[in-house]
Design a protein around this motif. Structure first.
Motif, PDB file in Angstrom:
ATOM      1  N   ILE A   1       2.685   9.941  -0.485  1.00  0.00           N
ATOM      2  CA  ILE A   1       3.864   9.758   0.353  1.00  0.00           C
ATOM      3  C   ILE A   1       5.055  10.173  -0.517  1.00  0.00           C
ATOM      4  N   GLN A   2       6.004  10.887   0.089  1.00  0.00           N
ATOM      5  CA  GLN A   2       7.196  11.345  -0.681  1.00  0.00           C
ATOM      6  C   GLN A   2       8.077  10.155  -1.043  1.00  0.00           C
TER       7      GLN A   2
ATOM      8  N   VAL B   1       0.835  -1.208   0.000  1.00  0.00           N
ATOM      9  CA  VAL B   1       0.000   0.000   0.000  1.00  0.00           C
ATOM     10  C   VAL B   1       0.872   1.261   0.000  1.00  0.00           C
ATOM     11  N   VAL B   2       1.983   1.225   0.734  1.00  0.00           N
ATOM     12  CA  VAL B   2       2.907   2.366   0.744  1.00  0.00           C
ATOM     13  C   VAL B   2       3.383   2.650  -0.680  1.00  0.00           C
ATOM     14  N   ASN B   3       3.712   1.589  -1.423  1.00  0.00           N
ATOM     15  CA  ASN B   3       4.177   1.782  -2.805  1.00  0.00           C
ATOM     16  C   ASN B   3       3.104   2.460  -3.657  1.00  0.00           C
ATOM     17  N   ILE B   4       1.859   2.045  -3.465  1.00  0.00           N
ATOM     18  CA  ILE B   4       0.763   2.661  -4.238  1.00  0.00           C
ATOM     19  C   ILE B   4       0.605   4.134  -3.840  1.00  0.00           C
ATOM     20  N   LEU B   5       0.684   4.401  -2.539  1.00  0.00           N
ATOM     21  CA  LEU B   5       0.529   5.786  -2.078  1.00  0.00           C
ATOM     22  C   LEU B   5       1.690   6.659  -2.570  1.00  0.00           C
ATOM     23  N   LYS B   6       2.865   6.053  -2.712  1.00  0.00           N
ATOM     24  CA  LYS B   6       4.007   6.790  -3.263  1.00  0.00           C
ATOM     25  C   LYS B   6       3.754   7.134  -4.730  1.00  0.00           C
ATOM     26  N   GLU B   7       3.273   6.134  -5.468  1.00  0.00           N
ATOM     27  CA  GLU B   7       2.965   6.361  -6.891  1.00  0.00           C
ATOM     28  C   GLU B   7       1.996   7.518  -7.065  1.00  0.00           C
TER      29      GLU B   7
END
Ligand code: UDP
Ligand code: MG
Length: 190
Positions: free
Chosen positions: A189-190, A179-185
């Motif tokens: 998320i920076q 999920v962090v990776n998706i939010l980064k994309e």
């Protein structure tokens, strides 16, 4: 964020709050707090929860709205957990929160029933503050409601191209990392 009972919504949200500064709003927790506050809506909320059904949206959407206002919503990115979970919720979401909130996408935690039941049994056996709906009788009804009412909501957002499907059978750190990776994309998320 949606997913069946025990799919890991709360766990994922706590991880994201801890590491990335999001604000977590659990519709279920807001309803339980409202019920426990001695509110006149408390009996309706409790009987709905115990029947595994979904509380009328005016109650839930206004609790979310108030929580956002109290938290100083203009600077914040909120993770809304467990809502909207039926068509009535979607209508109220647009009517009550729509003027203020932009929902860019939905994270859907896909999980087998077996995993969900295991996690809820574990939560029920470990918790010091046992939820009155974490028992076999209510759980069956929560699963029924999830299939009959919440799955159509996923399909509605799917048609709008807004659903991110996550394999939630994995460990919490693995789910969080995906999920962090998706939010980064999406630059949340920076
Ligand atoms: N609930 C509701 N509307 C919501 C969120 C929760 O009516 O928007 C009620 C519903 O009865 C649900 C219960 O609160 O079964 C617990 O919801 P929660 O998201 O905490 O738990 P889950 O079943 O997803 O593990
Ligand atoms: Mg929860």
């Amino acid at each position: 964020m949606l997913g069946g009972p025990g799919s890991g919504k709360g766990t994922l949200c706590s991880d994201l709050v801890r590491d990335h500064g999001f604000v977590h709003l659990s519709a279920g927790e807001l309803l339980r707090a409202e019920r426990d506050s001695g509110s006149p809506q408390g009996d309706l909320i409790n009987s709905t929860i115990l029947s595994g059904k979904i509380v009328p949206v005016d109650i839930t959407a206004n609790l979310l709205l108030t929580a956002m206002k109290n938290l100083g919503w203009t600077q914040k990115t909120f993770l809304i957990d467990g809502f909207p979970r039926n068509y009535d919720n979607c209508e109220g979401f647009e009517r009550i929160l729509g003027p203020f909130v932009n929902m860019p996408f939905m994270i859907f935690l896909e999980c087998t029933k077996e995993t969900m039941i295991k996690r809820i049994s574990k939560r029920a056996s470990e918790s010091t503050t046992l939820r009155n709906d974490d028992n076999d009788q209510v759980l069956i009804k929560r699963f029924d409601t999830f299939h009959a009412e919440t799955m159509p909501v996923i399909e509605k957002y799917e048609k709008e191209g807004k659903v991110q499907y996550i394999d939630a059978n994995r460990s919490a750190p693995e789910v969080t990392q995906t999920v962090v990776n998706i939010l980064k994309e999406h630059k949340y998320i920076q």
